[in-house]
Design an enzyme around this catalytic site. Structure first.
Site, PDB file in Angstrom:
ATOM      1  N   PHE A 175      34.921  55.849  34.086  1.00  0.00           N
ATOM      2  CA  PHE A 175      35.219  56.758  32.988  1.00  0.00           C
ATOM      3  C   PHE A 175      36.064  57.884  33.573  1.00  0.00           C
ATOM      4  O   PHE A 175      35.756  58.421  34.640  1.00  0.00           O
ATOM      5  CB  PHE A 175      33.915  57.306  32.395  1.00  0.00           C
TER       6      PHE A 175
ATOM      7  N   ASP B 216      26.677  57.642  39.053  1.00  0.00           N
ATOM      8  CA  ASP B 216      26.768  58.089  37.665  1.00  0.00           C
ATOM      9  C   ASP B 216      25.948  57.107  36.828  1.00  0.00           C
ATOM     10  O   ASP B 216      26.266  55.919  36.771  1.00  0.00           O
ATOM     11  CB  ASP B 216      28.238  58.096  37.229  1.00  0.00           C
TER      12      ASP B 216
ATOM     13  N   TYR C   2      22.971  62.122  26.208  1.00  0.00           N
ATOM     14  CA  TYR C   2      23.232  61.802  24.796  1.00  0.00           C
ATOM     15  C   TYR C   2      23.549  60.337  24.508  1.00  0.00           C
ATOM     16  O   TYR C   2      23.866  60.001  23.378  1.00  0.00           O
ATOM     17  CB  TYR C   2      24.330  62.695  24.222  1.00  0.00           C
ATOM     18  N   LYS C   3      23.490  59.495  25.518  1.00  0.00           N
ATOM     19  CA  LYS C   3      23.742  58.071  25.265  1.00  0.00           C
ATOM     20  C   LYS C   3      22.392  57.387  24.972  1.00  0.00           C
ATOM     21  O   LYS C   3      21.765  57.703  23.961  1.00  0.00           O
ATOM     22  CB  LYS C   3      24.513  57.482  26.433  1.00  0.00           C
TER      23      LYS C   3
ATOM     24  N   ARG D  14      33.652  47.519  21.861  1.00  0.00           N
ATOM     25  CA  ARG D  14      32.485  47.801  22.702  1.00  0.00           C
ATOM     26  C   ARG D  14      31.255  47.982  21.817  1.00  0.00           C
ATOM     27  O   ARG D  14      31.232  48.865  20.958  1.00  0.00           O
ATOM     28  CB  ARG D  14      32.747  49.069  23.527  1.00  0.00           C
TER      29      ARG D  14
END
Lengths: 419, 419
Positions: free
Chosen positions: A136, A207, A232-233, A378
């Site tokens: 990312f 990560d 928040y995922k 995705r």
């Protein structure tokens, strides 16, 4: 992936199979804890986890009762001050780390900055930091920025090549990787890369944005030195939820925060102008913590109460495997980017030349996934609130979008500001 | 301060005066917008501003409607992505800065880190950064940390001596000061210190934590180069609310964020591994913004709608002047640390050898202020929700605590974890 994988199946067969799998995984069904809108199959919990009742209530309580009524006294009476460590400890359980090694606050990017900046300085005389060119982007950006600041060299090496790069080397200070690729969903071997880093005298930073809460992360078991992750995922802590940072106990005393704030001070209320870092993981704190965001996250994490991450992982693997089974069974002929073996996180990514429009067409049908450049559909399968029945329903919608060429409609071509 | 200042006044006289002043300042009374508990006189809005109806409702809306129902779509549909700049623009109006020069997100400490780190590098060849030894400690810590990272020298010079230090010098890169002293409440001359910095070829960075929302900050008028400030004090954005950073338009193109995150990228969703900073103040962003905290802050800022900061400042000065008038009138003989002339923010700090216990005794009476080391009773007067009648009532309680020696009670001696 399954013995039905290459044979088209009737919807009835798949429906029966979904029911059977949902029964087998009933113990990890937390759908009732979440507040998903009617008519939505939410396959974007890997980008923004869904709202839970507990997160909603915890936020309302933090706002109206704690802030509104206790006012400044809430720092003591509602234990705001220690919330970063308290919530950190809860996350530590989910990522296989000991109590006292994780703290929340700041964004993922700021957390990664702190981790990489400190970690890279723990191996003086070594000049290279490794990271994944396909990470990312914020990971690449922030790591390159740290390297520039510290006079180090950023070397872009795929995690698949990291062990070979590290083997026999003596120039690497830090290998900084994501455990799960945000785009393809590939799960990398944290223990193997960490071990190779250690064998080469380097440290490893992970990560966990796309693994925390759905994978048996195993920070301690894998020997990880540093890690960061997103609130928040899959953890469903809410939009822009505070991130977390992990520092292995053996490094905490040597951890030097590049951003010296009062919250990381040994005696913050002594108001001393000399910075004396706090003992323990508290030294990784910086400024006043985002209390409302932490409250939402703390509420959200109660969805994991009574669950074993290993069981959540099994459910996640079952959901994603069943989705691929449905693709095969329904004859949906899109290339599956995500590994079909178990080296994957909790998502399935597909390729389609009109991926953006396919995602928009799915959203119009209530199946919310996301698009990633250049051609990726995705789909994230947050295990706590998705069932195998949802998975099948999503696959049927996808078939109809693709077979019916719905993605060609003009309304699905225009890109929104934030994709 | 007032012609009654040295003559004891009867409570009736003071009561009449309070009513007269409240009538004169009625246009800036926003008490109805806030949700203060019954029986509380809240004199700690300079530490954690009170909850407003709008902040409560904005947070609930962000949680239940935006996050809960729109889910990931809220990034577009509820304009989460642009919230940092949108709320920044609203704050810009309050601090005398142009649109496009302020952005919110991160903590005050992280914001100051970004500002100082970038500013100090804009004057290469100069080796000194000035800051106030009596600043709130995080300012000293973070500034010293930046100096250590950049090979610069931190020189601790009181803001009262800064103009003299700068005069004729050629070694200073940056003067970094708070506009209002957090402890004494003294208001420093932003324009004069900034001008002296510029005359010496240096830049000036201002911490507005104790001035934003209550002082006519005048960033543009004073020529400030950089600034940061807190969202949770007078702006009442909630506990740990996101802070803001200001970069003067003439420096934005040269501003280099030390923490290179995807939110500061020109094309964040292109997912490019090369970091190209965004045009404008967006380049000061780092990671995903704390949406719930920004929502609360955005709601809170509506309390300023229709108000002129100059009028708020007049009300603030009147409240603090009247408090000192009450001290004098009621014969409360504690040294007033805060300037009696108008070179003060919106607080009055008093000295008392048992300051901690005095504050606790006041809190027991519903008058919430705070203690600051070593002997300061710090009372903040958030102008939007405090009246002159509140001020008088607080002064009467203080008189009773001091004259009745209530602070000597054992229950007020034990320090809480967070003071």
């Amino acid at each position: 992936m399954s013995d039905t994988a290459t044979t088209p199946s009737s919807p009835d067969t798949l429906r029966a199979r979904a029911a059977e799998l949902d029964a087998a995984h009933a113990s990890t069904d937390r759908r009732d804890a979440f507040l998903l809108p009617e008519g939505v199959i939410y396959l974007d919990g890997n980008s923004l986890g869904a709202l839970s009742v507990a997160a909603r209530d915890a936020t309302a309580n933090a706002v109206s009762r704690q802030w509104g009524e206790q006012l400044i006294r809430a720092w003591n009476e509602s234990s705001w001050w220690s919330a970063p460590e308290r919530v950190g400890d809860r996350i530590a359980e989910l990522v296989g780390a000991p109590a006292g090694s994780v703290v929340v606050g700041d964004s993922t990017t700021v957390s990664l900055y702190k981790a990489v900046h400190s970690a890279a300085r723990l191996r003086p005389g070594r000049s290279v930091v490794l990271t994944d060119p396909d990470s990312f982007p914020t990971d690449v950006h922030v790591t390159r920025g740290v390297c520039d600041q510290l006079g180090l060299t950023l070397e872009l090496v795929s995690p698949g090549d990291a062990v070979a790069r590290l083997d026999g080397s003596d120039d690497v200070a830090l290998a900084s990787y994501s455990q799960v690729d945000y785009r393809t969903g590939e799960l990398w071997d944290l223990a193997a890369i960490t071990s190779a880093a250690h064998d080469a005298g380097a440290l490893a930073c992970w990560d966990l944005c796309h693994s925390a809460g759905v994978v048996e992360v195993g920070l301690t078991a894998g020997g990880a030195d540093f890690a960061v992750g997103c609130g928040y995922k899959y953890l469903s802590g809410g939009p822009g939820a505070p991130a977390f940072i992990f520092v292995a106990p053996e490094h905490i005393a040597a951890f030097t925060n590049p951003i010296l704030g009062w919250n990381g001070h040994a005696t913050p209320f002594a108001m001393s102008p000399e910075h004396v870092p706090a003992d323990g993981i508290t030294r990784a704190r910086v400024g006043t913590p985002p209390v409302l965001g932490i409250a939402a996250l703390e509420g959200a994490l109660t969805a994991y109460d009574g669950l074993d991450v290993a069981d959540v992982r099994r459910r996640s693997l079952s959901l994603t495997a069943f989705f691929v089974e449905c693709l095969d069974g329904l004859g949906i002929d899109l290339p599956v980017v995500t590994p079909r073996d178990e080296s994957r996180g909790s998502q399935v990514s597909l390729r389609h030349p009109d991926a953006y429009a396919v995602v928009q067409a799915l959203i119009a049908r209530g199946v919310i996934g996301d698009f990633r450049e250049p051609d990726i559909v995705r789909l994230g399968f947050a295990p706590l609130y998705l069932s195998h029945a949802d998975v099948l329903a999503a696959a049927v919608h996808l078939r109809d979008v693709v077979d019916g060429r719905e993605f060609e409609r003009a309304e699905f071509a225009t890109r929104a500001a934030v994709t």
